[in-house]
Design a protein around this motif. Structure first.
Motif, short mmCIF file in Angstrom:
data_model
loop_
_atom_site.label_atom_id
_atom_site.label_comp_id
_atom_site.label_asym_id
_atom_site.label_seq_id
_atom_site.Cartn_x
_atom_site.Cartn_y
_atom_site.Cartn_z
N ILE A 57 4.83 0.76 -5.45
CA ILE A 57 6.20 0.98 -4.94
C ILE A 57 6.46 0.04 -3.77
O ILE A 57 7.50 -0.64 -3.72
CB ILE A 57 6.40 2.44 -4.52
N LEU A 58 5.53 -0.02 -2.83
CA LEU A 58 5.72 -0.86 -1.64
C LEU A 58 5.78 -2.34 -2.01
O LEU A 58 6.62 -3.08 -1.46
CB LEU A 58 4.60 -0.60 -0.62
N ASP A 59 4.92 -2.76 -2.93
CA ASP A 59 4.94 -4.17 -3.36
C ASP A 59 6.27 -4.53 -4.01
O ASP A 59 6.83 -5.61 -3.74
CB ASP A 59 3.79 -4.46 -4.33
N GLU A 60 6.78 -3.64 -4.83
CA GLU A 60 8.07 -3.89 -5.49
C GLU A 60 9.20 -3.95 -4.46
O GLU A 60 10.07 -4.82 -4.51
CB GLU A 60 8.35 -2.81 -6.53
N LEU A 61 9.19 -3.02 -3.51
CA LEU A 61 10.24 -2.99 -2.48
C LEU A 61 10.20 -4.24 -1.60
O LEU A 61 11.25 -4.72 -1.17
CB LEU A 61 10.11 -1.74 -1.61
N SER A 62 9.00 -4.75 -1.34
CA SER A 62 8.90 -5.93 -0.46
C SER A 62 9.45 -7.19 -1.11
O SER A 62 9.76 -8.16 -0.41
CB SER A 62 7.44 -6.15 -0.03
#
Length: 182
Positions: A57-62
């Motif tokens: 999730i965090l990688d996609e949001l970044s």
């Protein structure tokens, strides 16, 4: 009876930790906010999958244009938490979990529910107690979520050593290697 929700909107601490020796460890998700402290038991695989999915999730949001949620690509040093678990009083053993994202607060959201009771367990309780249910609801800002995943991966990886011959974990009391047939 209504569901008891152990809710942590901006926790002071949220970690996965263990009690016991490798091979016989119990994993806990522990959350604290002020004097409120909740510990729930979960499986090693649940811990690993939770960290993996949060990182996804965090990688996609970044990667969103301009990184609007200021998602760090690595763990902010000031958020690293290598301390032991605090006093553990197991609230429940985790069954189902869900994971989400709240763009309004820029937080990762974890929901954890207890394992369902068996019919034998329910028969021991009166009707009011049998209807009781609870859940854990945790909201983590992105930096805390990165620190959570780093620690969780380290905890999961600190288990029993792997046998170089058969690839199975080696127990503290010995190991009988199951050599694969050729």
């Amino acid at each position: 009876m209504p569901t008891t929700v152990h809710e942590f909107a901006w926790p002071d601490r949220v970690v996965v930790g263990t009690i016991g020796l490798p091979g016989a460890r119990t994993f806990y998700l522990q959350v604290r906010s002020g004097s409120q402290l909740v510990s729930i038991a979960l499986e090693k695989q649940q811990s690993a999958l939770l960290a993996e999915k949060i990182d996804e999730i965090l990688d996609e949001l970044s990667t969103l244009d301009g990184n609007p949620f200021s998602v760090p690509t690595s763990t902010p040093i000031e958020l690293v938490d290598n301390d032991q678990l605090e006093t553990v009083e197991e609230q429940f053993r985790t069954g189902a979990m869900s994971l989400g994202w709240d763009p309004a607060t820029a937080q990762v959201v974890i929901e954890a529910y207890p394992l369902p009771e068996t019919d034998d367990d329910a028969a021991l309780l009166d009707d009011d107690e049998a209807d009781a249910s609870e859940m854990l609801l945790v909201r983590m800002p992105v930096g805390t979520a990165r620190a959570f995943t780093k620690r969780t991966r380290e905890i999961v990886g600190a288990g029993r050593p792997i046998c170089v011959i058969c690839g199975q974990p080696i127990d503290a009391d010995g190991h009988i290697c199951a050599i694969p047939e050729v």
